[in-house]
Scaffold this active site. Structure first.
Site, PDB file in Angstrom:
ATOM      1  N   LEU A  68       0.857  -1.194   0.000  1.00  0.00           N
ATOM      2  CA  LEU A  68       0.000   0.000   0.000  1.00  0.00           C
ATOM      3  C   LEU A  68       0.887   1.237   0.000  1.00  0.00           C
ATOM      4  O   LEU A  68       1.819   1.305   0.810  1.00  0.00           O
ATOM      5  CB  LEU A  68      -0.835   0.050   1.290  1.00  0.00           C
ATOM      6  N   HIS A  69       0.605   2.175  -0.879  1.00  0.00           N
ATOM      7  CA  HIS A  69       1.373   3.424  -0.805  1.00  0.00           C
ATOM      8  C   HIS A  69       0.659   4.638  -1.385  1.00  0.00           C
ATOM      9  O   HIS A  69       1.130   5.747  -1.237  1.00  0.00           O
ATOM     10  CB  HIS A  69       2.722   3.267  -1.523  1.00  0.00           C
TER      11      HIS A  69
END
Ligand code: UD1
Length: 365
Positions: free
Chosen positions: A205-206
């Site tokens: 996730l980013h």
């Protein structure tokens, strides 16, 4: 022909490496100048990819680093302009959709140097994403638009871009994947992390829309908490996400999920191995959406939209959004064995870089 090849951030390296390799194989490495803006600079976000992909040391490292959208873009432009003036290239090659992509394209175009955009034409139609703005602006000013999929050609034509600028070359990331998956198989990352082939989920996730918003990040964590009770998870955590987990006081919640192995960001070979042998992948990464499709591994894309629709229509990806109920219900389909199978899209065949270099050679003809 003198070419400047630009890399800036993690998802750029595996797109430039195959182009470099084709030029090298054709005895033309001397034509290419490699420029790294250093938008990403940590060893784990940058140097490890040069090693894994056997990219040469950049001729220019611009030291730009992190900053707000405007500051980072402006700093890349200021640092790149003297390089173009000094080198006087015949073509500047940019890839993907990061801030370095649009910044370097703009510098070249304003100096009347032709620009080639690799991975042109992708559209999420969500202008709140910085990448969507980067894609739109880069395509408008590029001379050669090298597309990974047919939908990208259609998007460009619908925007009024003339067909002679568009070349459907296929997905260059898959060139790197096919070339290196054998070496990736030798990576010890599964043993090091304590998971076995085919029996874990990979999480990454980013995206700012997911990790910079406290409620959204908390919702996603609650979905992960549910899923980790059924399958062990490996989560190489992006520096942005790690920072936000601390800022929102969520570190305790992460540490309590005993079946999630949170690890440092991984290099290219480890990333391939972790994907190839995962039971499922949960991600908001564009690159992972594509790589999981190439590997035939189920991918739950934690976003409301995608600029890569073939990964959904033909590949193994499903847009699951950010609400826990939906994420959990699609994860259950995978774990229960009822999830769809995908196929590999056209020209994701490992030969895109050859078509790309052939397209460079049409310039000026
Ligand atoms: C950038 C790209 C995104 C891509 C992603 C892959 C843009 C607009 N975004 O997002 O499209 O999917 O890279 O990772 O270009 N940081 C470090 N070390 C680094 C780099 C960054 O610690 O080497 C931290 C910094 O605190 C920085 C934050 O991560 O502020 C975000 O980095 P940035 O380059 O602004 O954007 P990404 O989220 O990485």
């Amino acid at each position: 022909m003198k070419l400047i090849l630009v890399v800036g951030a993690r998802p750029n390296f595996m797109k430039i490496a195959p182009i470099w390799r084709v030029l090298e194989t054709q005895g033309r490495a001397g034509e290419a100048v490699l420029v790294h803006t250093e938008q990403h600079y940590d060893d784990k976000m940058s140097r490890i990819f040069f090693d894994d992909l056997k990219l040469p040391k950049p001729h220019y490292a611009l030291g730009v680093g992190s900053g707000s959208q405007a500051v980072q873009t402006a700093k890349v432009m200021m640092a790149f302009e003297p390089v173009v003036i000094e080198e006087k290239p015949d073509l500047v090659v940019v890839v993907g959709d990061v801030n370095s992509t649009v910044a370097c394209a703009m510098v070249a175009a304003k100096l009347h140097v032709p620009v080639a955009h690799v991975e042109a034409g992708l559209r999420s139609r969500d202008k709140r994403m910085p990448e969507e703005l980067n894609r739109l602006m880069t395509d408008v000013i590029s001379d050669l638009l090298l597309t990974p999929s047919r939908d990208a050609d259609e998007n460009l034509k619908n925007e009024g871009i003339s067909e002679d600028r568009i070349h459907f070359v296929g997905n260059v990331m898959i060139d790197s994947l096919r070339l290196l998956e054998g070496r990736a198989d030798e990576s010890p990352v599964l043993e090091q992390t304590g998971v076995a082939e085919g029996s874990y989920a990979l999480v990454t996730l980013h995206r700012p829309s997911n990790v910079d918003d406290q409620k959204t990040l908390t919702d996603i964590l609650s979905a992960l908490d549910h899923i980790q009770k059924h399958v062990p998870m490996v989560w190489p955590i992006h520096p942005r996400t790690s920072k936000m987990v601390d800022q929102f006081g969520l570190r305790g919640i992460v540490q309590e999920m005993k079946n999630i192995h949170v690890i440092e960001p991984v290099g290219y070979l480890d990333a391939l191995k972790l994907q190839k042998y995962a039971k499922l992948v949960l991600t908001d990464s564009a690159g992972l959406q594509e790589e999981t499709t190439a590997f035939g591994v189920p991918c739950l894309t934690v976003r409301e939209n995608t600029e890569r629709p073939v990964t959904v229509s033909e590949g193994t990806s499903t847009l699951v959004g950010v609400l826990p109920e939906r994420i959990i219900s699609v994860a259950e389909q995978v774990l229960g064995g009822t999830y769809k199978k995908g196929r590999i899209p056209e020209r994701w065949d490992g030969y895109a870089a050859q078509r790309i270099v052939a397209a460079f050679d049409t310039l000026g003809n």
